[in-house]
Every structure is written in structure tokens, then in C-alpha cells.
Motif scaffolding. Structure first.
Motif: not given
Length: 304
Positions: A56-57, A118-120, A126-134
Motif C-alpha cells: 500500500p502507498e 488498501k493495495n494498488g 493488514v497494514n494501518t496508517i503510520p504516524t510520522l514518528e513510526e
């Protein structure tokens, strides 16, 4: 004998740990040094939203894949949750890229983490929205990062980068003129690595560049153009001589007058795409085809 073996083991493991740590530090130090060498002939490769063709992007997984490829910079987009956390999201809503609806600002971080990217193909992962810190913890010591859509969040991003020890890895950017940036961010503008975005189709583009270089010498200028008739494209060596690299996007035609990734990869025509971009001064290229771009540059001896 047992004592000798124990001491030898400690020395060996310590040496391995130090070597690994040094290798990671050297990688980033080398990239930072290269970034600040405007006359360097080697091309630096930026992966647009990570390796979004295989993950996912703007996901941690996509950034991991891009790093493993050997890119020099990953590009990502900043946004903000209801409780003030800086997260990675390109759009103003999460509709296109997740199984949720609404804007990041409608949710706290805990609520936003319940959605999945979502993927392309539009399938939920299973991926979630990351934080900048992560993200910064993930890429620390490994790669540089371009903070797109970051202008409203410079102060918050700056604090995160300082806290994670990754300030030197980040490139802040905006299309605002020098005076506007100086007025809005007077306390940090001289402490960050900065790149100005310039639309070459607009009148006064050269004056914008010269004004910036007169005051703060941005590390690079991102040059965008729908047509390739600008005099700056033909005569841009002054940008390098005055201390800045030239960044050109090979993403889609509206950013590069059709000298794009698809022309290079799908049509097999690098002469009118990547060759053209390099011939017109680019020493940083942001691409949606990082794997192919790296192969192409390495074959030409243009990537370290």
C-alpha cells in the motif's frame, strides 16, 4: 580456557554490533553528504510514496521495500489526526486508500488505526496508517525522506524529527515563496534541510529561484513543468553553481511535459524520458518505478 573463550565471544559480538551500527550510520551520512553536493554527477532516486506497486502507498511495508531496493530517498505525505498526531496520508480523506471514510482530522489516532490500507488493486490489507514518528523510527540511519504536503505541519514535524534523532534525514518542501516561508517559520527555517518547489510555467520562476538562493540556498529545487519550453530547462547550471541540486519528477506527464516513467518503462523509450530528464540537469529524480530506475542508472554508472 573457558574465561578466554567468553572474553573472545564478547569481543567478537561487540565488534559485529559496532560494525552493523557503523554501516547504518555511514549509509545516512553518505546520503546527506551526497545531497549537499550540487555538482555531483550521480543521480539520487526518490521512491514516490514508497514501493506502492508491491505494498500500500505510504505504508511502513512500502517504505521497507523501497529501502531494500536501495533508493536514496522515500517520499511521503503528512496529515493530522483530531488529537494532533502527524500521520502519513496523501489525500484529504481516507476514502481511496483505506476501508474507512472521512478525513484524518475526523478521528483520533486510536480510531484511525482501526482502519486498514488498501493495495494498488483496491484490496484491504493488514497494514494501518503510520504516524510520522513510526516512519522515522523505521528509516532511522537507513534512508532520507522527503516530507510532501508538510507545509502546515513544519513545527510538529520538526519536533518529531528532533525527538527521534532524524532531523538530518528529512527534506522539508513547499511551493511558497521565500518571504512567506520566512514569515511563517522564522524559528526553524535556518535549522532544516529545505527544498523549494517551482512551477516553470509560471512567470517569474527564475526570480523565485534566485531569491531563495540569495537568502538560504535550498538544498534543491523541484522543477515542475507541463511544457518543456522554459529557458530554465536549457540554462539551469546557475542552480548548481549557487549551491542547489535539481529535482525533477518522472511520475506523470503533467509534472514533466511527458518525459515520464511510463514512456521509459511501458514504451521502452528512455531517450525521451529518463535520458531527457538527466540531460536537463536532474540529479534527483522522483519516480513511481524505483526498481527499474535504479537498474537503468546503475547500468549507466549514474547511481552509487
Amino acid at each position: 580456557m573457558k574465561i578466554f573463550k567468553a572474553v573472545a565471544f564478547i569481543i567478537l559480538t561487540s565488534s559485529i554490533f559496532c560494525t552493523t551500527s557503523h554501516a547504518q550510520t555511514t549509509r545516512v551520512d553518505s546520503l546527506v553528504k551526497q545531497l549537499h553536493q550540487p555538482l555531483d554527477k550521480y543521480i539520487m532516486v526518490t521512491a514516490h510514496r514508497g514501493d506502492w506497486r508491491n505494498a500500500p502507498e505510504n505504508s511502513l511495508l512500502g517504505f521497507k521495500y523501497a529501502i531494500a531496493m536501495g533508493v536514496d530517498i522515500i517520499e511521503l505525505d503528512l496529515n493530522k489526526t483530531k488529537d494532533g498526531v502527524i500521520v502519513i496520508m496523501h489525500d484529504q480523506t481516507i476514502n481511496r486508500t483505506t476501508d474507512g471514510k472521512g478525513s484524518p482530522g475526523d478521528y483520533t489516532l486510536a480510531e484511525l488505526k482501526k482502519f486498514h490500507l488498501k493495495n494498488g488493486l483496491g484490496r484491504v490489507t493488514v497494514n494501518t496508517i503510520p504516524t510520522l514518528e513510526e516512519v522515522m523510527q523505521l528509516i532511522k540511519g537507513k534512508v532520507l525522506v522527503n516530507l510532501d504536503k508538510s507545509y502546515p505541519y513544519y513545527n510538529e514535524a520538526y519536533q518529531i524529527l528532533k525527538a527521534t534523532g532524524t532531523l538530518k534525514q528529512a527534506i522539508f518542501k513547499t511551493a511558497e515563496d521565500y518571504e512567506t516561508v520566512r514569515k511563517q517559520y522564522p524559528s526553524i527555517i535556518d535549522s532544516i534541510t529545505f527544498m523549494a518547489v517551482v512551477d516553470l510555467d509560471k512567470p517569474g520562476a527564475k526570480q523565485v529561484i534566485e531569491n531563495y538562493q540569495r537568502h538560504i540556498k535550498p538544498v534543491a529545487f523541484e522543477l515542475n513543468f507541463r511544457t518543456d519550453t522554459s529557458a530554465i530547462l536549457k540554462n539551469n547550471k546557475f542552480i548548481n553553481k549557487n549551491g542547489s541540486r535539481i529535482w525533477i519528477n518522472s511520475l506523470w506527464a503533467s509534472l514533466n511535459a511527458g518525459h515520464d516513467d511510463d514512456t521509459a518503462v511501458d514504451l521502452g523509450n528512455t531517450e525521451n524520458s529518463w535520458d531527457w530528464i538527466i540531460a536537463h540537469g536532474a540529479t534527483i529524480i522522483q519516480t513511481d518505478r524505483p526498481h527499474e530506475m535504479l537498474q537503468y542508472l546503475r547500468k549507466k554508472g549514474l547511481h552509487k
